[in-house]
Design an enzyme around this catalytic site. Structure first.
Site: not given
Length: 325
Positions: A56, A85, A51, A118
């Site tokens: 990120y 996402k 994931d 997200h």
């Protein structure tokens, strides 16, 4: 049926998602190279569900780790279930595919297995992850979630992603999509904060009734999320004495019990650690089972407590956490 198939859940579009995933979010003080190394360890241990997210900012390292494990014969691409996402600065229909393509370019992969929205609130498009005005305030925008969903559907039709879903949606926001005229694909999942202090029982019931899989992040609590989004003086979930007592009964760690609890509720659960021994431990949750009594005891620990509450966005019309579920 092989191990990966037997430890997977069938999504409403026919694809399979492994029920235990490896989370890759890391705070700024963690070197990106460490995330890549941890991803390789996770794959070696047995994790097949990875994931990640554009937000990120480490998909280059995660993608490199996956490709190295494919190159050395540990896995094939089809063995890996990869989630990315759509970040909120791509929340205009014409930008959605561009957002996914950016992730694919960083990953150096041809497709992802799951592409999810997200968060449901939008920010001004641009290169900044958190665009701010001259006063330092995050610039929010209002968008039509259904328009974004149509663009997500087109990404699936284009073969850039196998499945599409959402994250941090409450039941009313989910219903906006489910009741959308001309809906082509339902969300396969809703990824939300979910742990023994926030067991999301009502949202879980709702999602099950709609054949939507609930995916749990922060399943072990959160002490290291971006400081501005994490409540101060948050309780350390893994220090909970009741969880500790049950763990001792099974000769397990509190983390293993917390993860097993979610699996037995029919939830797909994400586990995150960058320490080799913890990564190994977190995968060892398939060879024991909690009793119905222990499940009820853990249910009773619920406090409806959120570790992450992005207060910057609380005035946005799509802010999801004003609702009970």
């Amino acid at each position: 049926m092989d191990f990966n198939q037997s430890h997977s859940v069938k999504l409403n579009d026919g694809h399979f998602m492994p029920v235990l995933g490896f989370g890759t979010y890391a705070s700024d003080d963690v070197p990106k190279s460490k995330v890549g190394e941890a991803t390789k360890i996770a794959i070696d241990v047995g994790f097949r569900h990875i994931d990640a997210a554009y937000f990120y900012q480490n998909e280059e390292e995660v993608g490199k780790a996956i490709r190295e494990k494919i190159a050395d014969g540990t896995v094939k691409r089809e063995d890996i279930f990869y989630t990315t996402k759509l970040w909120t600065t791509f929340f205009r229909p014409e930008l959605v595919q561009q957002g996914l393509e950016r992730s694919l370019k960083k990953l150096q992969l041809d497709y992802v297995d799951l592409f999810i929205i997200h968060v449901p609130f939008a920010m001004k498009p641009g290169e900044e992850l958190l665009p701010k005005d001259a006063n330092g305030q995050i610039i929010l925008e209002t968008v039509d979630i259904c328009d974004i969903w149509e663009a997500m559907e087109k990404c699936k039709d284009a073969g850039l992603t196998k499945s599409i879903g959402v994250s941090n949606f409450n039941h009313k926001l989910l219903e906006l999509i489910l009741n959308k005229q001309g809906l082509k694909y339902k969300p396969v999942c809703n990824q939300v904060e979910c742990h023994v202090y926030l067991n999301q029982s009502k949202l879980l019931t709702f999602c099950k009734s709609k054949d939507i899989v609930l995916v749990a992040y922060s399943a072990l609590g959160s002490q290291r999320i971006c400081g501005t989004w994490l409540k101060e003086n948050s309780p350390i979930l893994l220090d909970d004495p009741v969880l500790g007592e049950i763990a001792r009964k099974y000769n397990r760690t509190p983390a293993q019990v917390a993860l097993r609890y979610q699996l037995q509720r029919g939830i797909v659960v994400l586990a995150k650690s960058f320490k080799k021994e913890r990564i190994k431990e977190n995968f060892q949750v398939f060879d024991f089972q909690l009793t119905p009594e222990d499940m009820k005891t853990i249910d009773s620990l619920n406090r409806d407590f959120r570790y992450t509450e992005p207060a910057h966005f609380k005035d946005h019309p799509n802010y999801p956490f004003h609702e009970e579920y």
